[in-house]
Design a protein around this motif. Structure first.
Motif, PDB file in Angstrom:
ATOM      1  N   THR A   1       3.288  53.373  40.918  1.00  0.00           N
ATOM      2  CA  THR A   1       4.284  52.267  41.043  1.00  0.00           C
ATOM      3  C   THR A   1       4.239  51.971  42.476  1.00  0.00           C
ATOM      4  OG1 THR A   1       5.976  53.597  39.301  1.00  0.00           O
ATOM      5  CG2 THR A   1       6.888  52.730  41.080  1.00  0.00           C
ATOM      6  N   LEU A   2       4.250  50.770  42.676  1.00  0.00           N
ATOM      7  CA  LEU A   2       4.218  49.885  44.086  1.00  0.00           C
ATOM      8  C   LEU A   2       5.554  50.415  44.548  1.00  0.00           C
ATOM      9  CD1 LEU A   2       2.608  46.696  43.099  1.00  0.00           C
ATOM     10  CD2 LEU A   2       1.651  48.570  43.672  1.00  0.00           C
ATOM     11  N   THR A   3       5.268  50.887  45.920  1.00  0.00           N
ATOM     12  CA  THR A   3       7.120  50.521  47.324  1.00  0.00           C
ATOM     13  C   THR A   3       7.364  49.408  46.903  1.00  0.00           C
ATOM     14  OG1 THR A   3       5.490  49.856  48.566  1.00  0.00           O
ATOM     15  CG2 THR A   3       5.492  52.359  48.499  1.00  0.00           C
ATOM     16  N   GLY A   4       8.980  50.178  47.055  1.00  0.00           N
ATOM     17  CA  GLY A   4      10.053  49.082  47.609  1.00  0.00           C
ATOM     18  C   GLY A   4       9.918  48.604  46.346  1.00  0.00           C
ATOM     19  N   MET A   5      10.414  49.390  44.736  1.00  0.00           N
ATOM     20  CA  MET A   5      11.180  49.125  43.768  1.00  0.00           C
ATOM     21  C   MET A   5      12.179  49.382  43.865  1.00  0.00           C
ATOM     22  SD  MET A   5      11.237  48.779  40.950  1.00  0.00           S
ATOM     23  CE  MET A   5      12.586  49.760  39.907  1.00  0.00           C
ATOM     24  N   ALA A   6      13.127  50.249  44.781  1.00  0.00           N
ATOM     25  CA  ALA A   6      13.987  51.104  44.540  1.00  0.00           C
ATOM     26  C   ALA A   6      14.646  50.190  43.851  1.00  0.00           C
ATOM     27  CB  ALA A   6      14.298  51.409  46.313  1.00  0.00           C
ATOM     28  N   LEU A   7      15.585  51.030  43.088  1.00  0.00           N
ATOM     29  CA  LEU A   7      16.674  49.925  42.406  1.00  0.00           C
ATOM     30  C   LEU A   7      18.347  50.659  43.526  1.00  0.00           C
ATOM     31  CD1 LEU A   7      15.983  51.284  38.405  1.00  0.00           C
ATOM     32  CD2 LEU A   7      15.777  49.464  39.370  1.00  0.00           C
TER      33      LEU A   7
ATOM     34  N   ALA B   1      -3.899  62.622  44.841  1.00  0.00           N
ATOM     35  CA  ALA B   1      -3.489  61.620  45.541  1.00  0.00           C
ATOM     36  C   ALA B   1      -1.949  61.532  45.653  1.00  0.00           C
ATOM     37  CB  ALA B   1      -3.280  60.252  44.676  1.00  0.00           C
ATOM     38  N   ILE B   2      -0.945  61.820  46.255  1.00  0.00           N
ATOM     39  CA  ILE B   2       0.123  61.518  46.420  1.00  0.00           C
ATOM     40  C   ILE B   2       1.036  60.667  46.087  1.00  0.00           C
ATOM     41  CG2 ILE B   2       2.962  62.093  48.393  1.00  0.00           C
ATOM     42  CD1 ILE B   2       0.360  62.500  50.562  1.00  0.00           C
ATOM     43  N   TYR B   3       1.696  61.315  44.210  1.00  0.00           N
ATOM     44  CA  TYR B   3       1.819  60.879  43.664  1.00  0.00           C
ATOM     45  C   TYR B   3       2.888  61.354  42.529  1.00  0.00           C
ATOM     46  CZ  TYR B   3       1.224  57.644  39.512  1.00  0.00           C
ATOM     47  OH  TYR B   3       2.047  56.218  38.873  1.00  0.00           O
ATOM     48  N   GLY B   4       4.212  60.576  43.136  1.00  0.00           N
ATOM     49  CA  GLY B   4       5.066  61.138  41.749  1.00  0.00           C
ATOM     50  C   GLY B   4       5.126  61.703  40.408  1.00  0.00           C
TER      51      GLY B   4
ATOM     52  N   LYS C   1      -8.743  74.103  53.133  1.00  0.00           N
ATOM     53  CA  LYS C   1      -9.621  72.586  52.841  1.00  0.00           C
ATOM     54  C   LYS C   1     -10.314  72.878  51.944  1.00  0.00           C
ATOM     55  CE  LYS C   1      -9.271  72.556  57.511  1.00  0.00           C
ATOM     56  NZ  LYS C   1      -8.903  71.511  57.716  1.00  0.00           N
ATOM     57  N   ALA C   2      -9.708  73.637  50.849  1.00  0.00           N
ATOM     58  CA  ALA C   2      -9.710  73.450  48.887  1.00  0.00           C
ATOM     59  C   ALA C   2     -10.008  71.872  49.143  1.00  0.00           C
ATOM     60  CB  ALA C   2      -9.580  74.465  48.440  1.00  0.00           C
ATOM     61  N   ALA C   3      -9.516  71.451  49.722  1.00  0.00           N
ATOM     62  CA  ALA C   3      -8.988  69.791  49.245  1.00  0.00           C
ATOM     63  C   ALA C   3      -8.226  68.879  50.147  1.00  0.00           C
ATOM     64  CB  ALA C   3      -7.456  70.093  48.271  1.00  0.00           C
ATOM     65  N   ASN C   4      -8.759  68.165  50.028  1.00  0.00           N
ATOM     66  CA  ASN C   4      -8.513  67.291  51.540  1.00  0.00           C
ATOM     67  C   ASN C   4      -7.233  66.139  50.794  1.00  0.00           C
ATOM     68  OD1 ASN C   4      -9.069  65.335  49.757  1.00  0.00           O
ATOM     69  ND2 ASN C   4     -11.087  64.299  51.069  1.00  0.00           N
ATOM     70  N   ASN C   5      -6.204  65.733  51.816  1.00  0.00           N
ATOM     71  CA  ASN C   5      -5.300  64.692  51.775  1.00  0.00           C
ATOM     72  C   ASN C   5      -5.628  63.114  52.141  1.00  0.00           C
ATOM     73  OD1 ASN C   5      -2.880  63.116  51.243  1.00  0.00           O
ATOM     74  ND2 ASN C   5      -2.533  64.543  53.246  1.00  0.00           N
ATOM     75  N   LEU C   6      -6.089  62.086  50.795  1.00  0.00           N
ATOM     76  CA  LEU C   6      -5.998  61.332  50.994  1.00  0.00           C
ATOM     77  C   LEU C   6      -5.202  59.999  51.332  1.00  0.00           C
ATOM     78  CD1 LEU C   6      -9.796  61.363  49.112  1.00  0.00           C
ATOM     79  CD2 LEU C   6      -9.522  60.753  51.817  1.00  0.00           C
ATOM     80  N   GLY C   7      -3.293  60.283  50.728  1.00  0.00           N
ATOM     81  CA  GLY C   7      -2.649  59.691  50.946  1.00  0.00           C
ATOM     82  C   GLY C   7      -1.939  59.151  49.660  1.00  0.00           C
ATOM     83  N   ARG C   8      -1.070  58.473  49.664  1.00  0.00           N
ATOM     84  CA  ARG C   8      -0.488  57.750  47.471  1.00  0.00           C
ATOM     85  C   ARG C   8      -1.672  56.686  46.852  1.00  0.00           C
ATOM     86  NH1 ARG C   8       5.648  56.548  49.125  1.00  0.00           N
ATOM     87  NH2 ARG C   8       6.426  58.185  51.403  1.00  0.00           N
ATOM     88  N   LYS C   9      -2.533  56.241  47.507  1.00  0.00           N
ATOM     89  CA  LYS C   9      -3.277  55.408  46.529  1.00  0.00           C
ATOM     90  C   LYS C   9      -4.198  56.052  45.754  1.00  0.00           C
ATOM     91  CE  LYS C   9      -3.568  51.700  49.665  1.00  0.00           C
ATOM     92  NZ  LYS C   9      -4.113  50.798  50.452  1.00  0.00           N
ATOM     93  N   THR C  10      -4.301  56.085  44.266  1.00  0.00           N
ATOM     94  CA  THR C  10      -4.549  56.551  42.909  1.00  0.00           C
ATOM     95  C   THR C  10      -5.852  55.628  43.293  1.00  0.00           C
ATOM     96  OG1 THR C  10      -3.801  55.497  41.323  1.00  0.00           O
ATOM     97  CG2 THR C  10      -3.083  57.215  42.110  1.00  0.00           C
ATOM     98  N   ASP C  11      -6.364  55.093  43.779  1.00  0.00           N
ATOM     99  CA  ASP C  11      -7.276  54.269  43.606  1.00  0.00           C
ATOM    100  C   ASP C  11      -8.783  55.108  44.708  1.00  0.00           C
ATOM    101  OD1 ASP C  11      -7.262  52.528  41.495  1.00  0.00           O
ATOM    102  OD2 ASP C  11      -6.312  50.946  43.185  1.00  0.00           O
ATOM    103  N   ASP C  12      -8.060  55.370  46.198  1.00  0.00           N
ATOM    104  CA  ASP C  12      -8.527  56.375  46.847  1.00  0.00           C
ATOM    105  C   ASP C  12      -9.391  57.433  45.886  1.00  0.00           C
ATOM    106  OD1 ASP C  12      -8.594  54.087  48.719  1.00  0.00           O
ATOM    107  OD2 ASP C  12      -6.977  55.232  49.830  1.00  0.00           O
ATOM    108  N   SER C  13      -9.028  58.159  45.655  1.00  0.00           N
ATOM    109  CA  SER C  13      -8.928  59.615  45.314  1.00  0.00           C
ATOM    110  C   SER C  13     -10.046  59.308  44.071  1.00  0.00           C
ATOM    111  CB  SER C  13      -7.770  59.910  44.110  1.00  0.00           C
ATOM    112  OG  SER C  13      -7.829  61.702  43.375  1.00  0.00           O
ATOM    113  N   LYS C  14      -9.764  58.265  43.336  1.00  0.00           N
ATOM    114  CA  LYS C  14     -10.520  58.210  42.616  1.00  0.00           C
ATOM    115  C   LYS C  14     -12.686  57.398  43.059  1.00  0.00           C
ATOM    116  CE  LYS C  14      -8.417  55.491  40.071  1.00  0.00           C
ATOM    117  NZ  LYS C  14      -7.599  54.057  38.628  1.00  0.00           N
ATOM    118  N   LYS C  15     -13.119  56.403  44.022  1.00  0.00           N
ATOM    119  CA  LYS C  15     -13.541  56.794  43.934  1.00  0.00           C
ATOM    120  C   LYS C  15     -14.162  57.654  45.508  1.00  0.00           C
ATOM    121  CE  LYS C  15     -11.569  51.734  46.066  1.00  0.00           C
ATOM    122  NZ  LYS C  15     -11.452  50.857  46.902  1.00  0.00           N
TER     123      LYS C  15
END
Length: 464
Positions: free
Chosen positions: A5-11, A218-221, A270-284
């Motif tokens: 879900t893209l940011t800025g979608m808040a209801l 990925a940091i994904y709700g 260090k068992a995992a790293n943090n690449l932020g919210r983008k799932t595409d970055d995790s997949k890459k």
């Protein structure tokens, strides 16, 4: 969904109020007379040709971009070629968020669609808008056999025994792992981790091997929502908003704290790293062999397997959960189809005919094989196209088994709340605070619960 879900979608309450003001609140104020509109939804007669001889026009708004646009267009073309009484026009409207904004703007006018695809977390809004005709109405009138649908998929869109929308694109999250990195770390690639504890041990081994980082999520709700369901835990009160309207978030309860404590420990060690919210970055990172395990939607399977071709073998496993977790399962993500009630009755009936076509095993097989989303029809798995695809991508059997082994209850049906898109963003912010050492898991989730609960209560007052 499983789609980000893209940011800025808040209801926000203001948006909901404005939308509600322009919606037919079920009092029959809209005209049922077909007329020309700028969207082309209504019928107009061709020059010299009686309108009655023209096919009924159905406008389908969707958010399937990229290669999936072509698949939607093909389904529509197949339907239009199958008969001559109805003509469907598919219109891509951008992201899910873009689509929702355009739908709100069209409410109370004749410029909207006959049928709209809406992501699963927009379900409560769609129901509260009173701008839709529940799918159950067509099902009952037609005596359509609802048992042909996958029960764990239909379950999400069912409230109080009524199916409100027809599932369309459906996914759930699974664990993807690099079998080659497992071997290099001395792990058995035939025995992927099933619990939080086993995943931590495997991730440690991969990191210590020096070949790659053990894991990345990925940091994904959506993942937090899934981890709750997999522990048999509800995400909001009142039966996950299904026995009655949700009034409080439960994100700060023990299941949530347990997830974030485990997640932060993976990062800290260090068992995992943090690449932020983008799932595409995790997949890459996974496709490049830089991380050993990721969580992703089942809809990403074909792309991940193809990208790893010639480099390493991709394994798949169920979503992990704490060893002491209660029995749970996964919640379907994706989107469903909603019939708009401000369209003439014959147009709504034509829309239903199109929707029935989409649910047939043949069309569901085509949809599944070409997009990676689950078939919603149980008989689709009997189609040769699906059988051949499973031979080519045996990893998808994991997704099928996970779906079928999930026992349907209020936890695994998924939460329902009117501010879900916004709540998801709040949770992602809380996860970031924890992983970046700004707050403890309990502190971050307590603040998230307070904010989400406030937004739920404002929304509920606005709807009333």
């Amino acid at each position: 969904m499983g789609k980000k879900t893209l940011t800025g979608m808040a209801l926000t309450a203001t948006m909901v109020f404005l939308a509600a003001c322009s919606v037919n609140m079920g009092e029959g104020t809209e005209s049922k007379t077909p007329e020309a509109t700028k969207s082309g939804v209504a019928e107009t007669a061709k020059s010299g040709e009686p309108a009655a001889t023209q096919p009924k026009k159905v406008v389908f708004w969707h958010a399937m971009g990229g290669a999936n646009t072509k698949v939607v267009d093909q389904l529509v073309a197949d339907y239009n070629a199958s008969q001559n009484k109805i003509k469907v026009e598919a219109v891509f409207q951008g992201t899910y968020d873009d689509l929702l904004s355009k739908l709100k703007a069209s409410m109370g006018t004749n410029d909207g669609p006959s049928v709209v695809q809406m992501y699963e977390i927009g379900s409560r809004f769609m129901i509260d808008s009173k701008a839709i005709t529940p799918m159950q109405k067509f099902i009952d009138a037609d005596k359509w056999d609802i048992s042909q649908l996958e029960p764990n998929i239909a379950g999400y869109y069912t409230l109080e025994g009524k199916l409100y929308s027809m599932p369309f694109n459906t996914s759930n999250p699974i664990l993807y792992y690099n079998k080659d990195l497992f071997k290099a770390a001395g792990l058995d690639p035939a025995k992927p981790p099933k619990t939080f504890e086993e995943l931590k041990s495997a991730a440690d081994a991969i990191t210590k091997s020096g070949k790659a980082v053990g894991a990345n999520f990925a940091i994904y709700g959506w993942f937090m929502e899934q981890f709750f369901a997999n522990q048999g835990a509800e995400y909001v009160n009142n039966g996950n908003g299904r026995t009655s309207i949700a009034t409080q978030s439960l994100v700060n309860t023990e299941p949530g704290v347990k997830v974030l404590t485990w997640w932060k420990d993976l990062i800290d060690t260090k068992a995992a790293n943090n690449l932020g919210r983008k799932t595409d970055d995790s997949k890459k990172a996974f496709s490049a062999g830089q991380v050993g395990m990721i969580l992703e939607s089942t809809a990403a399977l074909k792309g991940l397997v193809d990208s790893a071709s010639g480099k390493f073998e991709v394994g798949t496993s169920f979503l992990p959960k704490p060893a002491d977790a209660k029995e749970g399962g996964v919640v379907v993500g994706g989107a469903s189809l909603w019939v708009m009630n401000n369209r003439p009755d014959d147009e709504q009936q034509a829309t239903w005919d199109f929707i029935k076509f989409l649910t047939t095993p043949k069309e569901q097989a085509y949809w599944h094989v070409n997009t990676g989303y689950f078939p919603i029809s149980k008989k689709a798995y009997d189609e040769d196209l699906v059988k051949e695809n499973l031979k080519k991508f045996p990893q998808f059997q994991t997704a099928i088994d996970q779906l079928h082994q999930t026992k349907l209850n209020t936890a695994t049906q998924g939460a329902v709340m009117g501010v879900f898109p916004e709540a998801r963003q709040v949770v992602e912010g809380a996860i970031e605070e924890v992983l970046n050492n700004k707050k403890s898991p309990k502190e971050a989730l307590d603040a998230a619960e307070k904010e989400i609960t406030s937004k739920i209560q404002i929304y509920n007052k606005t709807v009333k």
